[in-house]
Design a protein around this motif. Sequence first.
Motif, PDB file in Angstrom:
ATOM      1  N   LEU A 190      36.212  35.907  40.080  1.00 59.43           N
ATOM      2  CA  LEU A 190      35.903  34.919  39.047  1.00 59.43           C
ATOM      3  C   LEU A 190      36.933  34.961  37.923  1.00 59.43           C
ATOM      4  O   LEU A 190      37.418  36.026  37.544  1.00 59.43           O
ATOM      5  N   LYS A 191      37.251  33.804  37.379  1.00 61.51           N
ATOM      6  CA  LYS A 191      38.076  33.726  36.170  1.00 61.51           C
ATOM      7  C   LYS A 191      37.154  33.973  34.985  1.00 61.51           C
ATOM      8  O   LYS A 191      36.167  33.254  34.803  1.00 61.51           O
ATOM      9  N   GLU A 209      30.835  39.947  25.148  1.00 60.58           N
ATOM     10  CA  GLU A 209      30.281  39.154  26.238  1.00 60.58           C
ATOM     11  C   GLU A 209      31.369  38.941  27.289  1.00 60.58           C
ATOM     12  O   GLU A 209      32.543  38.768  26.948  1.00 60.58           O
ATOM     13  N   PHE A 210      30.964  38.933  28.542  1.00 53.09           N
ATOM     14  CA  PHE A 210      31.866  38.577  29.625  1.00 53.09           C
ATOM     15  C   PHE A 210      31.496  37.170  30.066  1.00 53.09           C
ATOM     16  O   PHE A 210      30.378  36.917  30.517  1.00 53.09           O
ATOM     17  N   MET A 211      32.453  36.254  29.889  1.00 57.40           N
ATOM     18  CA  MET A 211      32.210  34.838  30.109  1.00 57.40           C
ATOM     19  C   MET A 211      33.001  34.343  31.310  1.00 57.40           C
ATOM     20  O   MET A 211      34.226  34.530  31.380  1.00 57.40           O
ATOM     21  N   VAL A 212      32.308  33.718  32.251  1.00 66.21           N
ATOM     22  CA  VAL A 212      32.978  33.025  33.351  1.00 66.21           C
ATOM     23  C   VAL A 212      33.409  31.661  32.831  1.00 66.21           C
ATOM     24  O   VAL A 212      32.603  30.904  32.287  1.00 66.21           O
ATOM     25  N   LEU A 213      34.694  31.351  32.962  1.00 67.29           N
ATOM     26  CA  LEU A 213      35.230  30.100  32.428  1.00 67.29           C
ATOM     27  C   LEU A 213      34.869  28.947  33.354  1.00 67.29           C
ATOM     28  O   LEU A 213      35.168  28.965  34.545  1.00 67.29           O
ATOM     29  N   ALA A 214      34.199  27.945  32.788  1.00 55.53           N
ATOM     30  CA  ALA A 214      33.792  26.779  33.567  1.00 55.53           C
ATOM     31  C   ALA A 214      33.563  25.615  32.618  1.00 55.53           C
ATOM     32  O   ALA A 214      32.986  25.787  31.541  1.00 55.53           O
ATOM     33  N   ALA A 215      34.021  24.432  33.016  1.00 57.41           N
ATOM     34  CA  ALA A 215      33.886  23.248  32.155  1.00 57.41           C
ATOM     35  C   ALA A 215      32.437  22.927  31.861  1.00 57.41           C
ATOM     36  O   ALA A 215      32.122  22.304  30.846  1.00 57.41           O
ATOM     37  N   ALA A 450      29.499  31.376  39.720  1.00 57.77           N
ATOM     38  CA  ALA A 450      30.562  31.283  40.722  1.00 57.77           C
ATOM     39  C   ALA A 450      30.648  29.868  41.284  1.00 57.77           C
ATOM     40  O   ALA A 450      31.748  29.346  41.526  1.00 57.77           O
ATOM     41  N   ILE A 451      29.493  29.238  41.472  1.00 60.58           N
ATOM     42  CA  ILE A 451      29.479  27.875  42.008  1.00 60.58           C
ATOM     43  C   ILE A 451      29.971  26.880  40.963  1.00 60.58           C
ATOM     44  O   ILE A 451      30.712  25.938  41.287  1.00 60.58           O
ATOM     45  N   GLU A 452      29.571  27.086  39.693  1.00 59.05           N
ATOM     46  CA  GLU A 452      30.062  26.195  38.631  1.00 59.05           C
ATOM     47  C   GLU A 452      31.581  26.246  38.553  1.00 59.05           C
ATOM     48  O   GLU A 452      32.226  25.236  38.269  1.00 59.05           O
ATOM     49  N   GLN A 453      32.152  27.386  38.811  1.00 67.16           N
ATOM     50  CA  GLN A 453      33.601  27.546  38.734  1.00 67.16           C
ATOM     51  C   GLN A 453      34.302  27.144  40.019  1.00 67.16           C
ATOM     52  O   GLN A 453      35.483  26.766  39.994  1.00 67.16           O
ATOM     53  N   ALA A 569      43.951  37.286  49.751  1.00 67.78           N
ATOM     54  CA  ALA A 569      45.057  37.395  48.807  1.00 67.78           C
ATOM     55  C   ALA A 569      45.191  36.120  47.980  1.00 67.78           C
ATOM     56  O   ALA A 569      45.552  36.165  46.796  1.00 67.78           O
ATOM     57  N   GLY A 570      44.903  34.972  48.591  1.00 68.77           N
ATOM     58  CA  GLY A 570      44.962  33.711  47.866  1.00 68.77           C
ATOM     59  C   GLY A 570      43.969  33.656  46.711  1.00 68.77           C
ATOM     60  O   GLY A 570      44.177  32.944  45.731  1.00 68.77           O
ATOM     61  N   TRP A 571      42.886  34.405  46.827  1.00 68.78           N
ATOM     62  CA  TRP A 571      41.893  34.515  45.752  1.00 68.78           C
ATOM     63  C   TRP A 571      42.265  35.614  44.749  1.00 68.78           C
ATOM     64  O   TRP A 571      41.548  35.820  43.770  1.00 68.78           O
ATOM     65  N   GLY A 572      43.341  36.330  45.028  1.00 68.72           N
ATOM     66  CA  GLY A 572      43.699  37.456  44.172  1.00 68.72           C
ATOM     67  C   GLY A 572      42.801  38.653  44.389  1.00 68.72           C
ATOM     68  O   GLY A 572      42.611  39.482  43.490  1.00 68.72           O
ATOM     69  N   LEU A 573      42.244  38.771  45.596  1.00 68.70           N
ATOM     70  CA  LEU A 573      41.284  39.834  45.911  1.00 68.70           C
ATOM     71  C   LEU A 573      41.843  40.783  46.948  1.00 68.70           C
ATOM     72  O   LEU A 573      42.608  40.377  47.844  1.00 68.70           O
ATOM     73  N   GLU A 574      41.424  42.041  46.844  1.00 65.09           N
ATOM     74  CA  GLU A 574      41.716  43.028  47.873  1.00 65.09           C
ATOM     75  C   GLU A 574      40.499  43.162  48.767  1.00 65.09           C
ATOM     76  O   GLU A 574      39.390  43.415  48.281  1.00 65.09           O
ATOM     77  N   ARG A 575      40.715  42.988  50.061  1.00 65.48           N
ATOM     78  CA  ARG A 575      39.583  43.074  50.981  1.00 65.48           C
ATOM     79  C   ARG A 575      39.136  44.535  51.112  1.00 65.48           C
ATOM     80  O   ARG A 575      39.968  45.424  51.314  1.00 65.48           O
ATOM     81  N   PRO A 576      37.833  44.800  50.976  1.00 68.04           N
ATOM     82  CA  PRO A 576      37.347  46.185  51.086  1.00 68.04           C
ATOM     83  C   PRO A 576      37.503  46.738  52.497  1.00 68.04           C
ATOM     84  O   PRO A 576      37.608  46.005  53.452  1.00 68.04           O
TER      85      PRO A 576
END
Length: 576
Positions: A190-191, A209-215, A450-453, A569-576
């Motif tokens: 998540l961004k 606060e940890f904020m997920v950025l979403a319009a 996650a869905i809003e974003q 990788a396209g998501w910027g994630l490391e697969r566990p």
Amino acid sequence: MRLSRFYLPTLKEVPADAEVVSHKLLLRAGLIRQLTSGIYTYLPMGLRALNKVADIVRQEMDRAGAQEILMPMVQPAELWKETGRWEFYGKELLRFKDRKDSDYCLGPTHEEVVTNLVRGEVRSYRQLPLNLYQIQTKFRDEIRPRFGLMRGREFVMKDAYSFDRDEEGANKSYWSMYQAYAQIFRRLGLKFKAVEADSGAIGGSFSHEFMVLAATGEDTIATCQECEWAANLEKAAVICKVLPCTDNCSPFTVVDTPGAHTVEDVAKLLGVTTRKVIKTLLFDVDGQPVAALVRGDHELNEIKLKNHLHATDVRLASPEQVREWTGAPVGFAGPVDLKVRILADQDLCGDTGYVAGANQADKHLLNVSLSRDVEVEAYADLRTITHEDVCPRCGKGVSLTRGIEVGHVFKLGYKYSKAMHATFLDENGKDQTMVMGCYGIGVSRIIASAIEQNHDDGGIIFPPSIAPYEAALISLGKSGDAVNAKAAELYESLRAEGIEVLFDDREERPGVKFKDADLVGYPMQIVLGGKGLERGVVEAKDRRTGEKAELPLEDFTKAFKAWRDEIWAGWGLERP
């Protein structure tokens, strides 16, 4: 899992009562169903996503040294009365009596319960620091539950509580949790932004606060265009850019302003800018009248006012109170000769010759000088930051963006431990009060965020780390034919490699299968049709980008794994 045996009741139409994107898609994709207002059942696909989030949260909490427990949802009133929150918390606390007429509540949070636990068990400094957490269902009786999982009455939350022997240890625990949260949201794909925040009803000395950025986010946050500073509007400090005005203006005069109740009406009628009009806002502060003044082009920040006054309860005055305190109806209050405490926003000191209410119906004053005509108790930062302001940390420009709160970390200090006598013996055998911290994550709210974003016109786009299934295998064949047989073979080979795949083996048209796959939001789609079987290839689609690739049927699992790594990788994630 074969989709022909899976409980996935998707909907073609958007439910009438669903307002935001996540609520609509969660219902349409068959992840949740509403039981009653603000309370939902998680269907198999929704529960899988929820458990994925909970697993990541649990792993990072464990890695940070926290220990998992599970506390009761039903809590006795006696604990809440010890801290004073039984009365203070408000109607969101669902109170009830048992058969013995004893008072209880459904837990919206667990500060009292965990403090009661620790005070009965921890006796020595050698047992500290201690961090306990749980992942559990909470209940807050929201007056207007809305937006599905974004603001429900019943929700799943991770709440952790740290206990330390001193401020140094408490700060270390706080920043350890801060770093753990940052890692959690990175792993969720998540961004997000960590922003300075007000502690609210939980209390405490500082928080983020940890904020997920979403319009579509409920909250507005201020972020610096240069440095890492960010804060929610309740907390964002405004740097005063004006110097105190020393100019004199003419004596004030009374003018008629019939029907001009708003700043805009007054400014238009008198031919002045809104910044030359003083808004006089009246509040009932812990039972006492207080007037707060801001420039007409600014908005008062009630949280800043409350914090400045160290108040418990701040409410906008009722029309009856306004008339009692000013002698005039709402819309004509002014600071001149007003016999209440008066606070002014700091920007008001930079000018003179203001327009203000005359405390008479349909009348205002011209040429008001605050330094000359008004007894201002104090000038302070009382307004909400705007895009015209600067970063309080580096002085550069500020941007305003929308976000969804999904996590909050608090340094509580002694608020609960002192009230509940949670003490320990130090090295010298003396009683000391524990220093506490509190750390919450909205596990179920993360799904909605996650869905809003991450969505498009076709449906959900789940990050791979929290998708119910990593991949959907779609067979375009029919029962008993070679395509379906080969698809089943691929399905078993993927399962044997521990890959989470949903096999759409239904007797449905290809269009229905494709639409359902997009709607549910599997990050990867694998499609096998008759032509592909003849050519020895499988079509693979990246749900996020829409890009397609062809993977060879020969040694398919090896090719799929390499392609899957590219998707992660396209998501910027490391697969566990």
